[in-house]
Design an enzyme around this catalytic site. Structure first.
Site, PDB file in Angstrom:
ATOM      1  N   CYS A 140       0.766  -1.299  -0.007  1.00  0.00           N
ATOM      2  CA  CYS A 140       0.049   0.165  -0.004  1.00  0.00           C
ATOM      3  C   CYS A 140       0.818   1.249  -0.271  1.00  0.00           C
ATOM      4  O   CYS A 140       1.993   1.394   0.319  1.00  0.00           O
ATOM      5  CB  CYS A 140      -1.018  -0.122   1.210  1.00  0.00           C
ATOM      6  SG  CYS A 140      -2.251   1.023   1.038  1.00  0.00           S
TER       7      CYS A 140
ATOM      8  N   ASP B 227      -6.408  -2.858  11.273  1.00  0.00           N
ATOM      9  CA  ASP B 227      -5.205  -2.187  11.511  1.00  0.00           C
ATOM     10  C   ASP B 227      -4.962  -1.774  12.804  1.00  0.00           C
ATOM     11  O   ASP B 227      -6.285  -1.754  13.720  1.00  0.00           O
ATOM     12  CB  ASP B 227      -5.352  -0.922  10.626  1.00  0.00           C
ATOM     13  CG  ASP B 227      -3.826  -0.388  10.448  1.00  0.00           C
ATOM     14  OD1 ASP B 227      -2.754  -0.652  11.247  1.00  0.00           O
ATOM     15  OD2 ASP B 227      -4.033   0.702   9.777  1.00  0.00           O
TER      16      ASP B 227
END
Length: 224
Positions: free
Chosen positions: A8, A131
């Site tokens: 990412c 996350d």
């Protein structure tokens, strides 16, 4: 089964080509001005075109409005939308209806009760991304290089499809996969030499560590 790996915060042709050559299943582009990984939609579109069909293209947004999403989707033509803000289940439904794309909803985790928040999104979000909660003072919802207690995921229903994120790197990914059994992982800062600057050697090391962990997994049907 190979672990899905999402790299990412990609911003350069060199980094995205290297990620896909290594076997990345997903490439992520971040559209959030406060992030050092922020990229303009047109630039992301040009990079995405380089790997289209070889890896899934993910647009990462944080509480984006429809105008911003219109621009991002038009320029990038993503395969998946990742909503990394405080988007409600209704907002997820609206986004899916507007763009006809699967949505991955990111949720921040610090303690067991945080996982209870997935309930209203089950059956709405196509996938979750877990996350770590950002440290005090951070303006970034992700990409902070911090992890959470992976053992908390033991409480998850086995049917929940998710990507594991937060503070992953070549040194800890083996433990993370062993503890969680995650089939998909997301990494950004863990393969950077500076915020927003991907390091190809760190990327190499991460993929090597994931493959080592896969090789150590018990085979199906074997005794443990």
């Amino acid at each position: 089964m190979k672990t899905e790996i999402k790299i990412c915060g990609l911003k350069t042709a060199e980094a995205i080509e290297h990620a896909v050559a290594l076997g990345a299943s997903h490439t992520g582009f971040i559209f959030f001005p406060k992030s050092p990984r922020n990229i303009e939609p047109d630039d992301a579109g040009r990079l995405g075109d380089r790997v289209r069909g070889r890896a899934k293209i993910v647009a990462v947004t944080v509480d984006a409005d429809n105008d911003d999403l219109d621009e991002i989707v038009s320029a990038l033509r993503p395969d998946i939308l990742q909503l990394h803000g405080s988007e409600s289940p209704d907002r997820v439904l609206t986004v899916k209806a507007l763009y006809g794309l699967p949505v991955m909803k990111a949720l921040s985790v610090r303690e067991a009760s945080d996982l209870e928040r997935i309930g209203p999104y089950v059956g709405i979000a196509d996938r979750f991304l877990f996350d770590a909660k950002p440290p005090a003072g951070s303006e970034l919802p992700g990409g902070n290089g911090v992890s959470f207690d992976w053992k908390l995921l033991d409480a998850l229903d086995g049917s929940v499809d998710y990507m594991l994120s937060g503070g992953l790197n070549a040194d800890n990914i083996g433990e993370a996969l062993s503890l969680t059994g995650a089939s998909a992982v997301d990494i950004s800062s863990g393969v950077e030499r500076a915020p927003g600057v991907k390091d190809l050697k760190l990327m190499d090391a991460f993929f090597e560590a994931v493959r080592r962990a896969e090789a150590q997994r018990p085979r199906s049907g074997s005794k443990t």
